[in-house]
Write a protein that holds these residues in place. Structure first.
Motif, mmCIF file in Angstrom:
data_model
loop_
_atom_site.group_PDB
_atom_site.id
_atom_site.type_symbol
_atom_site.label_atom_id
_atom_site.label_comp_id
_atom_site.label_asym_id
_atom_site.label_seq_id
_atom_site.Cartn_x
_atom_site.Cartn_y
_atom_site.Cartn_z
ATOM 1 N N LYS A 121 53.477 -24.347 58.182
ATOM 2 C CA LYS A 121 54.537 -25.336 58.076
ATOM 3 C C LYS A 121 55.416 -25.296 59.316
ATOM 4 C CE LYS A 121 56.999 -24.542 54.521
ATOM 5 N NZ LYS A 121 57.871 -24.421 53.392
ATOM 6 N N THR B 122 53.671 -26.584 62.311
ATOM 7 C CA THR B 122 53.619 -28.039 62.319
ATOM 8 C C THR B 122 54.938 -28.617 62.793
ATOM 9 O OG1 THR B 122 52.284 -27.785 60.365
ATOM 10 C CG2 THR B 122 52.932 -30.003 60.926
ATOM 11 N N LEU C 45 55.288 -28.146 66.429
ATOM 12 C CA LEU C 45 54.426 -29.117 67.108
ATOM 13 C C LEU C 45 55.087 -30.482 67.124
ATOM 14 C CD1 LEU C 45 51.285 -29.287 68.132
ATOM 15 C CD2 LEU C 45 51.199 -30.849 66.202
ATOM 16 N N ALA C 46 55.639 -30.837 65.955
ATOM 17 C CA ALA C 46 56.299 -32.136 65.865
ATOM 18 C C ALA C 46 57.451 -32.208 66.844
ATOM 19 C CB ALA C 46 56.807 -32.354 64.439
ATOM 20 N N TRP D 32 46.064 -33.742 63.469
ATOM 21 C CA TRP D 32 47.448 -33.311 63.617
ATOM 22 C C TRP D 32 48.420 -34.415 63.256
ATOM 23 C CZ3 TRP D 32 49.211 -28.743 63.347
ATOM 24 C CH2 TRP D 32 48.393 -27.670 63.751
ATOM 25 N N MET D 33 48.072 -35.626 63.663
ATOM 26 C CA MET D 33 48.944 -36.756 63.348
ATOM 27 C C MET D 33 49.103 -36.889 61.850
ATOM 28 S SD MET D 33 48.000 -39.881 65.864
ATOM 29 C CE MET D 33 48.427 -41.229 64.792
ATOM 30 N N TRP D 34 47.983 -36.729 61.141
ATOM 31 C CA TRP D 34 48.039 -36.880 59.698
ATOM 32 C C TRP D 34 48.845 -35.754 59.056
ATOM 33 C CZ3 TRP D 34 46.620 -34.314 55.253
ATOM 34 C CH2 TRP D 34 46.694 -35.086 54.089
ATOM 35 N N MET D 35 48.628 -34.536 59.549
ATOM 36 C CA MET D 35 49.330 -33.394 58.936
ATOM 37 C C MET D 35 50.832 -33.437 59.186
ATOM 38 S SD MET D 35 46.996 -30.040 58.954
ATOM 39 C CE MET D 35 48.238 -29.214 57.967
ATOM 40 N N THR D 36 51.216 -33.884 60.387
ATOM 41 C CA THR D 36 52.643 -33.995 60.673
ATOM 42 C C THR D 36 53.270 -35.023 59.745
ATOM 43 O OG1 THR D 36 52.085 -33.588 62.949
ATOM 44 C CG2 THR D 36 54.329 -34.269 62.510
ATOM 45 N N GLY D 37 52.545 -36.103 59.538
ATOM 46 C CA GLY D 37 52.954 -37.062 58.522
ATOM 47 C C GLY D 37 54.229 -37.802 58.835
ATOM 48 N N GLN E 213 43.970 -36.893 65.595
ATOM 49 C CA GLN E 213 44.171 -37.574 64.304
ATOM 50 C C GLN E 213 44.550 -36.588 63.212
ATOM 51 O OE1 GLN E 213 40.216 -39.453 65.342
ATOM 52 N NE2 GLN E 213 40.712 -40.263 63.333
ATOM 53 N N ASN F 86 46.620 -44.053 56.490
ATOM 54 C CA ASN F 86 45.853 -42.964 57.075
ATOM 55 C C ASN F 86 46.556 -42.289 58.241
ATOM 56 O OD1 ASN F 86 43.991 -43.537 55.208
ATOM 57 N ND2 ASN F 86 42.545 -44.526 56.583
ATOM 58 N N TYR F 87 47.216 -43.083 59.066
ATOM 59 C CA TYR F 87 47.886 -42.517 60.245
ATOM 60 C C TYR F 87 49.272 -43.108 60.281
ATOM 61 C CZ TYR F 87 42.940 -42.367 60.979
ATOM 62 O OH TYR F 87 41.612 -42.199 60.786
ATOM 63 N N PRO F 88 50.198 -42.478 59.576
ATOM 64 C CA PRO F 88 51.444 -43.157 59.239
ATOM 65 C C PRO F 88 52.341 -43.555 60.406
ATOM 66 C CG PRO F 88 51.459 -40.882 58.498
ATOM 67 C CD PRO F 88 50.104 -41.146 58.995
ATOM 68 N N SER F 89 52.237 -42.935 61.559
ATOM 69 C CA SER F 89 53.226 -43.258 62.581
ATOM 70 C C SER F 89 52.788 -44.423 63.450
ATOM 71 C CB SER F 89 53.498 -42.043 63.457
ATOM 72 O OG SER F 89 54.022 -41.029 62.661
ATOM 73 N N VAL G 225 53.378 -32.681 55.736
ATOM 74 C CA VAL G 225 53.966 -31.401 55.359
ATOM 75 C C VAL G 225 55.461 -31.429 55.672
ATOM 76 C CG1 VAL G 225 53.912 -28.928 55.723
ATOM 77 C CG2 VAL G 225 51.806 -30.237 55.840
ATOM 78 N N TYR H 114 52.762 -45.364 67.231
ATOM 79 C CA TYR H 114 52.962 -44.908 68.599
ATOM 80 C C TYR H 114 52.801 -46.059 69.570
ATOM 81 C CZ TYR H 114 52.884 -40.084 67.052
ATOM 82 O OH TYR H 114 53.186 -38.909 66.438
#
Lengths: 330, 351
Positions: free
Chosen positions: A4, A7, A10-11, B198-203, B196, A213-216, B276, A218
Motif C-alpha cells: 500500500k 503504491t 509511486l503515486a 500500475w495504473m489500475w492498482m493506483t486507481g 497498465q 478499466n483505466y480510471p485516470s 488501493v 492522462y
C-alpha cells in the motif's frame, strides 16, 4: 501494508515527475522557431559537446565505437538510421520493434531493471539509456558506470529543439555526425510540409481512456514536444494552460468541449469505439461529430526525427475532422 | 440509581452525537456535490436534479455538457467515494476487533495484492467478459482479492485449527508477499503491460459511472448491514480475545470466517473500482471508537458514516485543489489520514 505504501509512494512520485517535467522555457518554440530552425541547423555545423551526456553527466566516449547497447526505442531507431545496426549488441524490450534490422538473437533488457552483469558481459563501448530508467532518482546503471563503461543518458526531451540536439548528440558520439544532420534535416523538411491546417480546432489528447478499466485521464499541457506538434498544426490543446504530462479530471475535459479527440491508447481493441461510448461525454462536440481518432502511439511517443511523421499524421486527421464538421454545419 | 441515571445521560448524548454526525455527513456530501473543478450555478444544479427526479426535460438554457458533468460525472463520483469510504472503514473496524490489533486492516489479508494479480492476469491474457466488457477488470480484481483472502483463511486453518490471531496475521503477510511476488514476476515478463497494471492498482475515482456507483452502494451497504445485524455482538465479545470469547460460548471459528469474508468483499469491491486506498480503514474507526465507545452496534454504523464522509472529502480535495489536475485520492487520504491517525492513536495511548 508495504504494498500500500509502495503504491502511494509511486503515486506521489508519478505526480512529482509530472510536475517537474514542466520546463517553462521550452514553450517558446512555436511555428516560427520551427521554420527558422531549418536554417539554423543547416548553419550550425559545429559538433555538440560530448564530454557530458544529455543529462549533464560527465562521460568519456571511447575513440572507436564497435559495440553499442541501446536501451530506448527512440535511440535504437536513430542508430539504425545512422547505419549502425550491425554495431548494436543489446537493446531494451521496446526496441524489439526494430528487430528486423538487428541480429535476431540480440539480448533484450528491461530498461527499468537492467541486468547490468549481462550488459557488462557484452563489453559495450557505449550504453545509451533513457531518462525513463532513473525514475525515482535511482540510476540503475550505476554499477556499469562504476565498472568504467561509458553510459550516455538521453532523458526524454520536452521540446523539438531538444530532440534535434538528441539526434545530433547520438551522431557525434558514434562518429556519424554528418549522417545525424541528415536525419535532422529530414525532420525539418517534413515539418515544413505541414501548414497550419488546424484552424485553432480544440484538441483533447487522451493517453488513457477514462473508463472502468483505466480510471485516470492522462494528457499533456505546455512544455512538452507534443504541445509544439499541435502548435505547428495550428490546433489548440484544451489543456495548454497546464504544464507537462498531467492527469486531469473528466469534468474539465468535458467542460473544455474539444472539437477533436486524439488517442494513443493501443492496449484495447477499439479505442475509438470506447471513447465514443464514454458515459457523460455524449454532448462533447468531438463525440457528436465522431471526430475521434487513433494516432500511432509509437510514432509520437518516441522522441526522434519521426516525430515529424507524427505531425503529418495528426495534421491529416485534424484537417479531415475540420472539413467533415463543416459539411455537417452546411 | 446513580448508575442508571448516568447511563441514560450517556445514551442521550450518544444519540445526539449520532444525529449530529449523520447531519454533518449529509452536509459534507452536499459540499462535495456543490464544488468541483467546473463551476455550476446552484440554481442549475437544482433544476438538473429536479428534471432527473421528475423525469421531465432538462431546461434548454443549461448547456448540455454541464448537465452531463453534474449528473453523469460528479454525482456518481461523490456517491462512489462515500460508499468506498464506508466499506473500507467498516471492514477496518471489523478486522481490528477480530484480530485485536489496532493496525489491522483487510489489506493485511492480501486483498490488494490479490486484486492486483487478478487485474494483471486479465490485462495480460486480454480476457474480457462477453457482457459488460468494462467490468472485466474490476470483477477479476474482486474475485482474485477474495480468493486470496479465502486462501489465507484455508492455510491458517490447516496450520492452526483454532485460527489464532497471530497465525492469521502471519499467514496473511506471507501470502500477500507471495502473491506480490507473482504479480512482479508477471509484470516483468510482460513489460508492455507493466504501466497498465500500475495504473489500475493506483486507481482513481475519476471515471466512476452510475452503474459502478450503484454496485458499490448495494454491496457496501448490504455488507455493512449484515455485520451490524448479525455480528456486532460477536465483535464486541471478540475484542476481549480468543480465550474470553470461547469461554463466553461464541463459536469463534465460524464467526471469524464469516467476518473475514464479509470484510474482504467490502474491501474487494472498493479496490476493484477505486484502487488501493489507505488509512480510511485505520483513521475512521479509531475516531468513531473514541467518540462513541467500543460497542460495535454504534461503531459499525458510525464508521460507515465517518469513513464515507472522510473519503468524499478526500476525493473533493483530490479533484479541486490542483484543478484541472487530479491528485490520486489514495495520496490525499494518506497525507491527511496518516498524521491524523498517529495523533489520535498516540493521544489515546497517553491516557
Amino acid at each position: 501494508m508495504k504494498k500500500k505504501i509502495a503504491t502511494l509512494i509511486l503515486a506521489a512520485a508519478m505526480l512529482t515527475c509530472a510536475a517537474c517535467t514542466a520546463k517553462p522555457d521550452d514553450t517558446k518554440a512555436t511555428e516560427e522557431s520551427a521554420a527558422s530552425s531549418a536554417e539554423a541547423s543547416a548553419i550550425e555545423t559545429s559538433m555538440p559537446d560530448i564530454s557530458t551526456d544529455r543529462a549533464g553527466n560527465a562521460i568519456e566516449v571511447p575513440e572507436n565505437i564497435d559495440k553499442i547497447v541501446s536501451l530506448a526505442p527512440s535511440t535504437t531507431e536513430v542508430l539504425i538510421e545512422l547505419g549502425l545496426a550491425d554495431k548494436i549488441v543489446g537493446i531494451d524490450y521496446y526496441s524489439a520493434d526494430y528487430l528486423e534490422y538487428l541480429d535476431a538473437d540480440i539480448p533484450q533488457f528491461d530498461m527499468m531493471e537492467p541486468d547490468c552483469e549481462l550488459i557488462a558481459s557484452l563489453d559495450p563501448d557505449i550504453v545509451f539509456t533513457s531518462g525513463m530508467s532513473s525514475v525515482g532518482g535511482v540510476n540503475p546503471f550505476l554499477p556499469l558506470v562504476e565498472a568504467g563503461y561509458c553510459v550516455a543518458d538521453i532523458p526524454s526531451s520536452e521540446s523539438l529543439d531538444a530532440i534535434r540536439d538528441d539526434i545530433k548528440f547520438i551522431g557525434a558520439v558514434t562518429g556519424k555526425y554528418d549522417e545525424s544532420l541528415d536525419l535532422v534535416s529530414y525532420m525539418d523538411e517534413t515539418l515544413a510540409t505541414v501548414s497550419e491546417v488546424g484552424n485553432g480546432a480544440k484538441v483533447l489528447f487522451l493517453m488513457s481512456i477514462p473508463d472502468a478499466n483505466y480510471p485516470s485521464l492522462y494528457t499533456f499541457g505546455s512544455g512538452t514536444y507534443m504541445q509544439e506538434m499541435l502548435d505547428i498544426i495550428g490546433a489548440t490543446n484544451v489543456f495548454a494552460d497546464q504544464e507537462g504530462w498531467i492527469s486531469v479530471s473528466s469534468e474539465d475535459a468535458i467542460a473544455a468541449d474539444p472539437d477533436v479527440i486524439l488517442t494513443t491508447v493501443n492496449w484495447v481493441e477499439d479505442p475509438v469505439g470506447d471513447i465514443l461510448a464514454l458515459e457523460g461525454w455524449e454532448n462533447v462536440t468531438a463525440i457528436k461529430n465522431a471526430a475521434v481518432y487513433y494516432v500511432d502511439a509509437n510514432l509520437c511517443s518516441r522522441p526522434n526525427e519521426h516525430i515529424a511523421d507524427a505531425v503529418v499524421e495528426w495534421a491529416g486527421l485534424i484537417t479531415s475532422a475540420g472539413t467533415s464538421s463543416d459539411n455537417e454545419a452546411a | 440509581m446513580q448508575g442508571a441515571k448516568t447511563k441514560t445521560v450517556k445514551t442521550i448524548s450518544r444519540q445526539a452525537g449520532i444525529v449530529f454526525s449523520v447531519l454533518a455527513c449529509f452536509f459534507i456530501l452536499l459540499i462535495c456535490i456543490r464544488f468541483g473543478s467546473v463551476h455550476i450555478p446552484l440554481r442549475d444544479m437544482a433544476r438538473i436534479t429536479w428534471a432527473h427526479i421528475s423525469g421531465s426535460e432538462v431546461p434548454s438554457d443549461i448547456q448540455k455538457n454541464i448537465v452531463s458533468i453534474f449528473w453523469t460525472i460528479r454525482l456518481p463520483r461523490v456517491l462512489a467515494a462515500f460508499f468506498v469510504g464506508g466499506a473500507l472503514s467498516v471492514s477496518g473496524l471489523a478486522m481490528q476487533a477480530l484480530l485485536q490489533n489496532p493496525l489491522a486492516s483487510s489489506y493485511t489479508m492480501g486483498v490488494s495484492s490479490g486484486a492486483g494479480l487478478g487485474a494483471a492476469v486479465v490485462l495480460i491474457t486480454g480476457f474480457t467478459l462477453p457482457v459488460a466488457k468494462g467490468l472485466s477488470l474490476p470483477l477479476a480484481g474482486f474475485i482474485f482479492g477474495s480468493v486470496t483472502v479465502i486462501g489465507v483463511l484455508a492455510l491458517s486453518k490447516a496450520i492452526d485449527s483454532f485460527l489464532s490471531n497471530t497465525t492469521v496475521i502471519l499467514i496473511g503477510m506471507i501470502v500477500s508477499l507471495f502473491v506480490t511476488g507473482i504479480l512482479n514476476l508477471l509484470s516483468t515478463l510482460n513489460p508492455d503491460h507493466t504501466k497498465q497494471i500500475w495504473m489500475w492498482m493506483t486507481g482513481s475515482l475519476s471515471s466512476i459511472t452510475w452503474l459502478q456507483s450503484e454496485i458499490l452502494a448495494v454491496v457496501s451497504f448490504l455488507g455493512a448491514l449484515f455485520l451490524l445485524v448479525f455480528y456486532s455482538k460477536k465483535l464486541d465479545i471478540m475484542t476481549f480475545g480468543d480465550e474470553q470469547a470461547k469461554a463466553m460460548g461464541v463459536d469463534m471459528n465460524t464467526a471469524k470466517i464469516v467476518i473475514v469474508l464479509i470484510t474482504s468483499v467490502l474491501t474487494g469491491v472498493s479496490v476493484a473500482f477505486a484502487g488501493v486506498i489507505g488509512f480510511v480503514d485505520l483513521a475512521a474507526p479509531h475516531v468513531v471508537r473514541r467518540i462513541f465507545g467500543p460497542s460495535h452496534k454504534t461503531a459499525i454504523a458510525m464508521s460507515f458514516v465517518y469513513g464515507g464522509a472522510f473519503m468524499a472529502l478526500a476525493d473533493l480535495i483530490s479533484r479541486t485543489v490542483l484543478s484541472p489536475r487530479e491528485i490520486p485520492v489514495g495520496a490525499v487520504t494518506a497525507l491527511i489520514g496518516a498524521p491524523f491517525f498517529a495523533y489520535v492513536f498516540f493521544a489515546s495511548r497517553r491516557k
